[in-house]
Design a protein around this motif. Structure first.
Motif, PDB file in Angstrom:
ATOM      1  N   MET A   1     -35.646   0.598  21.402  1.00  0.00           N
ATOM      2  CA  MET A   1     -36.301   1.688  21.327  1.00  0.00           C
ATOM      3  C   MET A   1     -35.655   2.978  21.816  1.00  0.00           C
ATOM      4  O   MET A   1     -34.358   2.824  22.076  1.00  0.00           O
ATOM      5  CB  MET A   1     -37.731   1.500  21.974  1.00  0.00           C
ATOM      6  CG  MET A   1     -39.145   2.523  21.425  1.00  0.00           C
ATOM      7  SD  MET A   1     -40.606   1.968  22.010  1.00  0.00           S
ATOM      8  CE  MET A   1     -40.774   0.118  21.184  1.00  0.00           C
ATOM      9  N   GLY A   2     -36.152   4.077  22.308  1.00  0.00           N
ATOM     10  CA  GLY A   2     -35.746   5.088  23.107  1.00  0.00           C
ATOM     11  C   GLY A   2     -35.847   6.370  22.448  1.00  0.00           C
ATOM     12  O   GLY A   2     -36.661   6.655  22.318  1.00  0.00           O
ATOM     13  N   GLY A   3     -34.590   7.024  21.923  1.00  0.00           N
ATOM     14  CA  GLY A   3     -34.505   8.367  21.478  1.00  0.00           C
ATOM     15  C   GLY A   3     -35.345   8.534  20.128  1.00  0.00           C
ATOM     16  O   GLY A   3     -35.798   7.621  19.356  1.00  0.00           O
ATOM     17  N   SER A   4     -35.294   9.711  19.458  1.00  0.00           N
ATOM     18  CA  SER A   4     -36.408   9.851  18.308  1.00  0.00           C
ATOM     19  C   SER A   4     -35.808  10.924  17.323  1.00  0.00           C
ATOM     20  O   SER A   4     -36.524  11.543  16.888  1.00  0.00           O
ATOM     21  CB  SER A   4     -37.559  10.598  19.086  1.00  0.00           C
ATOM     22  OG  SER A   4     -37.123  11.777  19.563  1.00  0.00           O
ATOM     23  N   ASP A   5     -34.481  10.667  17.149  1.00  0.00           N
ATOM     24  CA  ASP A   5     -33.851  11.905  16.180  1.00  0.00           C
ATOM     25  C   ASP A   5     -33.453  11.343  14.807  1.00  0.00           C
ATOM     26  O   ASP A   5     -32.886  11.997  13.985  1.00  0.00           O
ATOM     27  CB  ASP A   5     -32.447  11.834  16.780  1.00  0.00           C
ATOM     28  CG  ASP A   5     -31.830  13.325  16.203  1.00  0.00           C
ATOM     29  OD1 ASP A   5     -30.866  13.384  15.575  1.00  0.00           O
ATOM     30  OD2 ASP A   5     -32.464  14.200  16.299  1.00  0.00           O
ATOM     31  N   VAL A   6     -34.143  10.369  14.502  1.00  0.00           N
ATOM     32  CA  VAL A   6     -34.058   9.994  12.904  1.00  0.00           C
ATOM     33  C   VAL A   6     -35.464   9.938  12.328  1.00  0.00           C
ATOM     34  O   VAL A   6     -36.455   9.061  12.784  1.00  0.00           O
ATOM     35  CB  VAL A   6     -33.308   8.566  13.087  1.00  0.00           C
ATOM     36  CG1 VAL A   6     -33.391   8.046  11.313  1.00  0.00           C
ATOM     37  CG2 VAL A   6     -31.979   8.621  13.466  1.00  0.00           C
ATOM     38  N   GLY A   7     -35.729  10.481  11.303  1.00  0.00           N
ATOM     39  CA  GLY A   7     -36.967  10.393  10.499  1.00  0.00           C
ATOM     40  C   GLY A   7     -37.616  11.672  10.192  1.00  0.00           C
ATOM     41  O   GLY A   7     -36.903  12.791  10.080  1.00  0.00           O
ATOM     42  N   ARG A 135     -28.793  11.938  11.181  1.00  0.00           N
ATOM     43  CA  ARG A 135     -28.224  11.834  10.006  1.00  0.00           C
ATOM     44  C   ARG A 135     -27.470  12.788   9.371  1.00  0.00           C
ATOM     45  O   ARG A 135     -26.960  12.699   8.252  1.00  0.00           O
ATOM     46  CB  ARG A 135     -29.167  10.899   9.000  1.00  0.00           C
ATOM     47  CG  ARG A 135     -30.036   9.988   9.260  1.00  0.00           C
ATOM     48  CD  ARG A 135     -30.756   9.451   8.172  1.00  0.00           C
ATOM     49  NE  ARG A 135     -31.616   8.348   8.666  1.00  0.00           N
ATOM     50  CZ  ARG A 135     -31.500   7.194   8.774  1.00  0.00           C
ATOM     51  NH1 ARG A 135     -30.145   6.667   8.278  1.00  0.00           N
ATOM     52  NH2 ARG A 135     -32.327   6.021   9.243  1.00  0.00           N
ATOM     53  N   ASP A 136     -27.637  14.064   9.883  1.00  0.00           N
ATOM     54  CA  ASP A 136     -27.126  15.143   9.262  1.00  0.00           C
ATOM     55  C   ASP A 136     -26.016  15.690  10.718  1.00  0.00           C
ATOM     56  O   ASP A 136     -26.311  16.716  10.955  1.00  0.00           O
ATOM     57  CB  ASP A 136     -27.891  16.396   9.163  1.00  0.00           C
ATOM     58  CG  ASP A 136     -27.381  17.505   8.189  1.00  0.00           C
ATOM     59  OD1 ASP A 136     -26.041  17.457   8.127  1.00  0.00           O
ATOM     60  OD2 ASP A 136     -27.966  18.179   8.035  1.00  0.00           O
ATOM     61  N   PRO A 137     -25.142  14.911  11.055  1.00  0.00           N
ATOM     62  CA  PRO A 137     -24.304  15.522  12.239  1.00  0.00           C
ATOM     63  C   PRO A 137     -23.515  16.722  12.022  1.00  0.00           C
ATOM     64  O   PRO A 137     -23.476  17.455  12.995  1.00  0.00           O
ATOM     65  CB  PRO A 137     -23.265  14.328  12.436  1.00  0.00           C
ATOM     66  CG  PRO A 137     -23.202  13.422  11.135  1.00  0.00           C
ATOM     67  CD  PRO A 137     -24.674  13.725  10.651  1.00  0.00           C
ATOM     68  N   ALA A 171     -24.184   4.413  10.545  1.00  0.00           N
ATOM     69  CA  ALA A 171     -24.042   4.551  11.927  1.00  0.00           C
ATOM     70  C   ALA A 171     -22.745   5.057  12.520  1.00  0.00           C
ATOM     71  O   ALA A 171     -22.247   5.816  13.127  1.00  0.00           O
ATOM     72  CB  ALA A 171     -24.653   3.487  12.699  1.00  0.00           C
ATOM     73  N   HIS A 172     -21.761   4.092  11.643  1.00  0.00           N
ATOM     74  CA  HIS A 172     -20.414   4.298  12.152  1.00  0.00           C
ATOM     75  C   HIS A 172     -19.985   5.751  11.788  1.00  0.00           C
ATOM     76  O   HIS A 172     -19.076   6.558  12.382  1.00  0.00           O
ATOM     77  CB  HIS A 172     -19.420   3.318  11.594  1.00  0.00           C
ATOM     78  CG  HIS A 172     -19.265   2.168  12.206  1.00  0.00           C
ATOM     79  ND1 HIS A 172     -19.283   0.839  11.601  1.00  0.00           N
ATOM     80  CD2 HIS A 172     -19.514   1.671  13.481  1.00  0.00           C
ATOM     81  CE1 HIS A 172     -19.265  -0.128  12.326  1.00  0.00           C
ATOM     82  NE2 HIS A 172     -19.422   0.365  13.692  1.00  0.00           N
ATOM     83  N   ALA A 173     -20.019   6.066  10.439  1.00  0.00           N
ATOM     84  CA  ALA A 173     -19.825   7.359   9.880  1.00  0.00           C
ATOM     85  C   ALA A 173     -20.298   8.692  10.832  1.00  0.00           C
ATOM     86  O   ALA A 173     -19.755   9.575  11.160  1.00  0.00           O
ATOM     87  CB  ALA A 173     -20.314   7.687   8.648  1.00  0.00           C
ATOM     88  N   ILE A 174     -21.698   8.439  11.277  1.00  0.00           N
ATOM     89  CA  ILE A 174     -22.134   9.403  12.120  1.00  0.00           C
ATOM     90  C   ILE A 174     -21.331   9.635  13.343  1.00  0.00           C
ATOM     91  O   ILE A 174     -21.131  10.669  13.854  1.00  0.00           O
ATOM     92  CB  ILE A 174     -23.589   9.136  12.555  1.00  0.00           C
ATOM     93  CG1 ILE A 174     -24.563   9.148  11.160  1.00  0.00           C
ATOM     94  CG2 ILE A 174     -24.287   9.982  13.533  1.00  0.00           C
ATOM     95  CD1 ILE A 174     -25.860   8.599  11.315  1.00  0.00           C
ATOM     96  N   VAL A 175     -21.252   8.436  14.122  1.00  0.00           N
ATOM     97  CA  VAL A 175     -20.394   8.415  15.220  1.00  0.00           C
ATOM     98  C   VAL A 175     -18.833   9.250  14.946  1.00  0.00           C
ATOM     99  O   VAL A 175     -18.412  10.056  15.961  1.00  0.00           O
ATOM    100  CB  VAL A 175     -20.315   7.281  15.817  1.00  0.00           C
ATOM    101  CG1 VAL A 175     -19.308   7.114  17.182  1.00  0.00           C
ATOM    102  CG2 VAL A 175     -21.683   6.653  16.419  1.00  0.00           C
ATOM    103  N   ARG A 176     -18.317   8.995  13.804  1.00  0.00           N
ATOM    104  CA  ARG A 176     -17.032   9.358  13.743  1.00  0.00           C
ATOM    105  C   ARG A 176     -17.009  10.903  13.220  1.00  0.00           C
ATOM    106  O   ARG A 176     -16.198  11.564  13.772  1.00  0.00           O
ATOM    107  CB  ARG A 176     -16.251   8.656  12.625  1.00  0.00           C
ATOM    108  CG  ARG A 176     -15.782   7.157  12.684  1.00  0.00           C
ATOM    109  CD  ARG A 176     -14.978   6.738  11.434  1.00  0.00           C
ATOM    110  NE  ARG A 176     -15.765   6.901  10.380  1.00  0.00           N
ATOM    111  CZ  ARG A 176     -16.010   5.607   9.798  1.00  0.00           C
ATOM    112  NH1 ARG A 176     -16.428   4.738  10.618  1.00  0.00           N
ATOM    113  NH2 ARG A 176     -16.938   5.854   8.418  1.00  0.00           N
ATOM    114  N   THR A 177     -17.963  11.248  12.663  1.00  0.00           N
ATOM    115  CA  THR A 177     -18.041  12.650  12.483  1.00  0.00           C
ATOM    116  C   THR A 177     -18.287  13.498  13.802  1.00  0.00           C
ATOM    117  O   THR A 177     -17.710  14.537  14.028  1.00  0.00           O
ATOM    118  CB  THR A 177     -19.283  13.099  11.605  1.00  0.00           C
ATOM    119  OG1 THR A 177     -19.062  12.374  10.276  1.00  0.00           O
ATOM    120  CG2 THR A 177     -19.579  14.460  11.583  1.00  0.00           C
ATOM    121  N   LEU A 178     -19.246  12.922  14.683  1.00  0.00           N
ATOM    122  CA  LEU A 178     -19.382  13.717  16.077  1.00  0.00           C
ATOM    123  C   LEU A 178     -17.789  13.679  16.776  1.00  0.00           C
ATOM    124  O   LEU A 178     -17.634  14.599  17.340  1.00  0.00           O
ATOM    125  CB  LEU A 178     -20.607  12.816  16.766  1.00  0.00           C
ATOM    126  CG  LEU A 178     -21.741  12.986  16.240  1.00  0.00           C
ATOM    127  CD1 LEU A 178     -22.568  12.077  16.794  1.00  0.00           C
ATOM    128  CD2 LEU A 178     -22.345  14.517  16.239  1.00  0.00           C
TER     129      LEU A 178
END
Length: 267
Positions: A1-7, A135-137, A171-178
């Motif tokens: 659980m935890g953060g809330s940045d998807v949805g 999802r929109d980094p 998820a990997h693509a998001i981290v790479r973009t950041l």
């Protein structure tokens, strides 16, 4: 659980939301009846969720103190902020270095309303608040650039958030973009749910299955190897990818909790 940045991005009090449930688990009052009911169901099936929530918050404090006090980081991009509680990222950082600049990102408008009202920066530093989706980094980075200088190192905080992205390639693509947007000397700080630490993971799996069926934010726990894969190409700080209680504890912590954490440096 935890953060809330998807949805979704509009307040919906008819279904439980991870940020509000997490707030309840941490003893907060910024939640609805549907969130409290979901949290109590989770606790009834998997009581260890309370220890996980506390361990995640304690890790945040230790990681930020190390980054600011020992490593000289003065910029944070905190994605999946969650509802304000005690010792939020900027409070921990600015106690050590008042000039620290922080951008908080969340997709729940309730979170951003509370953040703007409660999370006040020092006069020397800065805090900004972005309603956006993990999802929109690229959008996050573009908007954060008004407060953060991406020519200088940034600590990217991804606490309790990547497990809401079910597809690991996404998820990997998001981290790479950041990471591509920040220079050498930047860091990724991550916590992630797992089933690895349970001798009998059926209780946690049952609780998460119930959560996924009823929540706006279904979860995808991952193994240690999967969590470690988010740090490919980075230098992982000691002690590596460990249970959240085991990362540089300031005193003898309780036993392992079912959540991994790590901090990695971009070269």
């Amino acid at each position: 659980m935890g953060g809330s940045d998807v949805g979704g991005s509009r307040i919906d009090s008819s279904v439980p939301h991870s940020a509000r449930v997490w707030n309840y688990l941490l003893g907060g009052n910024d939640n609805y009846e549907v969130d409290r009911e979901a949290a109590e169901r989770f606790i009834a099936t998997f009581p260890a969720i309370l220890a996980i929530a506390r361990a995640d918050r304690a890790f945040l404090g230790r990681a930020v103190r190390h980054l600011v006090g020992d490593l000289g980081i003065r910029q944070f991009l905190d994605i999946g902020t969650g509802l304000p509680t005690m010792d939020n990222t900027h409070e921990v950082a600015q106690r050590i270095a008042p000039e620290t600049r922080i951008v908080y990102v969340d997709n729940d408008p309730l979170v951003l309303v509370h953040a703007r009202a409660l999370l006040a920066s020092t006069s020397e530093g800065a805090c900004d608040y972005i309603e956006a989706d993990l999802r929109d980094p690229k959008s996050i980075l573009e908007r954060a650039s008004g407060t953060l200088d991406f020519g200088r190192p940034v600590a990217i905080m991804l606490l309790g958030i990547l497990h809401f992205v079910h597809d690991i390639d996404e998820a990997h693509a998001i981290v790479r973009t950041l990471l591509d947007a920040v220079p050498s000397g930047s860091y990724v700080v991550l916590t992630h749910s797992t089933l690895d630490f349970d001798r009998d993971p059926s209780a946690q799996a049952e609780a998460q299955s119930d959560w996924n069926a009823k929540s706006a934010n279904p979860m995808r726990p991952r193994s240690r190897a999967e969590v470690a894969s988010f740090f490919d190409g980075l230098d992982i700080l000691e002690p590596g990818v460990v249970s959240m209680t085991r990362w540089r504890p300031t005193f003898e912590e309780a036993g392992d909790v079912a959540g991994y954490c790590a901090v990695g440096r971009k070269n």
